[in-house]
Design an enzyme around this catalytic site. Structure first.
Site, PDB file in Angstrom:
ATOM      1  N   ARG A  46       0.842  -1.197   0.000  1.00  0.00           N
ATOM      2  CA  ARG A  46       0.000   0.000   0.000  1.00  0.00           C
ATOM      3  C   ARG A  46       0.884   1.258   0.000  1.00  0.00           C
ATOM      4  NH1 ARG A  46      -5.226   1.535   3.772  1.00  0.00           N
ATOM      5  NH2 ARG A  46      -5.498   3.621   2.927  1.00  0.00           N
TER       6      ARG A  46
ATOM      7  N   ASN B  54     -10.432  -4.620  -1.682  1.00  0.00           N
ATOM      8  CA  ASN B  54     -10.379  -3.535  -2.671  1.00  0.00           C
ATOM      9  C   ASN B  54      -9.355  -3.825  -3.767  1.00  0.00           C
ATOM     10  OD1 ASN B  54     -12.297  -1.588  -1.880  1.00  0.00           O
ATOM     11  ND2 ASN B  54     -11.005  -0.966  -0.159  1.00  0.00           N
TER      12      ASN B  54
ATOM     13  N   CYS C 295     -18.951  -2.615  -0.057  1.00  0.00           N
ATOM     14  CA  CYS C 295     -18.184  -1.447   0.335  1.00  0.00           C
ATOM     15  C   CYS C 295     -18.820  -0.859   1.586  1.00  0.00           C
ATOM     16  CB  CYS C 295     -18.165  -0.409  -0.783  1.00  0.00           C
ATOM     17  SG  CYS C 295     -17.138   1.035  -0.422  1.00  0.00           S
TER      18      CYS C 295
ATOM     19  N   HIS D  24     -16.554   3.246  -5.211  1.00  0.00           N
ATOM     20  CA  HIS D  24     -15.744   4.442  -4.964  1.00  0.00           C
ATOM     21  C   HIS D  24     -15.946   5.504  -6.043  1.00  0.00           C
ATOM     22  CE1 HIS D  24     -12.736   2.327  -2.032  1.00  0.00           C
ATOM     23  NE2 HIS D  24     -14.002   2.230  -1.655  1.00  0.00           N
TER      24      HIS D  24
ATOM     25  N   TYR E 147     -14.806   9.665  -2.341  1.00  0.00           N
ATOM     26  CA  TYR E 147     -13.682   9.377  -3.229  1.00  0.00           C
ATOM     27  C   TYR E 147     -13.687  10.279  -4.461  1.00  0.00           C
ATOM     28  CZ  TYR E 147     -12.192   5.276  -0.625  1.00  0.00           C
ATOM     29  OH  TYR E 147     -11.704   4.447   0.348  1.00  0.00           O
TER      30      TYR E 147
END
Length: 433
Positions: A96, A150, A171, A201, A251
């Site tokens: 990440r 995700n 989500c 998102h 988002y």
């Protein structure tokens, strides 16, 4: 499905797992989950042990006849499962960090689900999920796969296109919206109705009603809106939101406030305050809390994670599938003509009626005209990225990147892609043979 249910949790060492266990305990009368298997990989063994011991204390405190198993044997965990829940992070928080930091060097958004970073997470994750689906086809072919790994929409679409397994994407954003409205108006969630339309998102809420009375106009007058701990708290542009006529997903700040968000990310990275670093500190604190032998309930601190309520959404969905409730939930499902400007096999995020046969996407009354082009562009990127993940094609990966509205230079994208692929080499066998 019988009257005794088995749930396999892939990524069982996740910090979210206590929320999932709490959900099974609270809903046991309607959803009799008597066997839970938490499975993880060797690198996650220590987290699995800490979470598993807390889960055992929670179950023991409940007095319910739930058998909990901790294992590194994925195939054994999947055997005869009724539900499979996936909450994985391929490459863990280290990867990440790459997703967030490398794009910034090329003046592009670094984020784990949106833009270039989001594509890298998809490239790492989709092949692993498809391998899990192959095991499921053999070991539990009738099970439901509930995915909130995700990027959930892309992963779910890949499963729909390349597997026979029944899969639904989840989500936490929609349930977070309901909780925001419940607190704002001081009413229970069952009196609230929201209509979501778009992609994971990348959705807009075009209807918000309480007891049948629209609250949308007054909410459009506010520059606030629902948000999450993992998104910088910039206020919306008031003129834009009123013109759009719908409440955007938080988002969408990466698109509508691109310069501000990019500048904030660079500043945070320079201070050592990227989201990956923040989550690492928060997770370390959570696992220290989980190790407390006196703790036998989900700690309040878990709600500080950006993905809070994922597990609540998962248990709600299992309950509705099992009991054929017919209630409305916002899910990631196959389009099938609901959004007529997207392919039928695209994965979209919309309200669905949940039955024992699966979710039935409901007609959408409002999709902002100004949103359709953005939805279509991002879906084009997603479809290409899925193909790249399955084939290991660098050319297709570059085409996907340059189709994304947040990527503004093919030359920069090509250099960035080369660096990101090399950095992720250990997790990308499709690309490196």
């Amino acid at each position: 499905m019988g009257t005794r249910l088995k749930v396999a949790v892939i990524g069982g060492g996740s910090s979210y797992t206590p929320e999932l266990i709490e959900g099974f305990i609270l809903n046991f009368a309607a959803l009799p989950v008597t066997e839970i298997v938490l499975v993880d990989i060797p690198e996650g063994r220590h987290k699995l042990a800490a979470v598993g011991q807390l889960a055992r204390r929670m179950i023991e405190k409940s007095g319910l006849p739930i058998n909990l198993t901790l294992t590194l044997d994925r195939r054994g965990a999947l055997l005869d499962a009724d539900f499979v829940s996936t909450q994985m992070r391929i490459g863990m928080l280290k990867a990440r960090g790459w997703d967030e930091s490398i794009p910034l060097k090329y003046d592009m958004i670094g984020q784990e689900t949106t833009g270039a970073g989001g594509m890298m997470k998809a490239l790492r994750t989709i092949p692993v999920l498809l391998d899990i689906c192959k095991d499921m086809e053999e070991l539990c072919p009738d099970a439901w796969l509930l995915n909130f790994t995700n990027p959930a929409g892309m992963v779910t679409e890949a499963i729909h296109k390349h597997s026979t397994i029944k899969s639904i994407g989840l989500c936490n954003s929609p349930i977070a919206a309901y909780k925001w409205l419940s607190g704002l108006y001081n009413v229970p969630i069952d009196r609230i109705y929201c209509e979501f339309a778009g992609l994971n998102h990348l959705h807009w809420v075009g209807r918000i009603e309480i007891d049948g009375e629209s609250k949308l106009e007054e909410l459009l007058d506010s520059r606030g809106g629902y948000t999450a701990a993992n998104i910088p708290q910039f206020a919306w542009n008031e003129t834009l939101i009123k013109s759009v006529g719908a409440i955007p997903s938080y988002y969408l700040k990466y698109f509508y406030l691109h310069r501000e968000m990019l500048a904030e990310q660079k500043t945070a990275a320079a201070k050592g305050e990227s989201r990956a670093e923040t989550v690492k500190r928060l997770e370390d604190e959570l696992f220290d809390i989980y190790k407390n032998p006196e703790l036998a309930e989900k700690p309040k601190q878990l709600e500080q994670r950006g993905g809070a309520y994922y597990s609540e959404a998962a248990v709600n969905l299992m309950n509705s599938l099992y009991n054929d409730t017919g209630d409305i939930q916002t899910l990631n499902v196959r389009n099938g003509g609901i959004l007529d400007f997207l392919p039928d096999d695209a994965c979209i995020e919309v309200n669905c009626k949940v039955t024992k046969e699966g979710p039935i996407p409901q007609p959408v009354s409002t999709v902002p005209a100004s949103a359709k082009g953005l939805i279509h562009a991002v879906k084009t990127y997603e479809s290409l990225a899925i193909t790249a993940a399955v084939t290991g094609s660098r050319d297709t990966a570059l085409l996907a990147l340059t189709s994304h509205p947040l990527v503004d230079s093919a030359n920069a994208a090509e250099r960035m892609l080369a660096e990101m692929l090399e950095q992720n080499k250990a997790y990308l066998p499709k690309f490196f043979g």
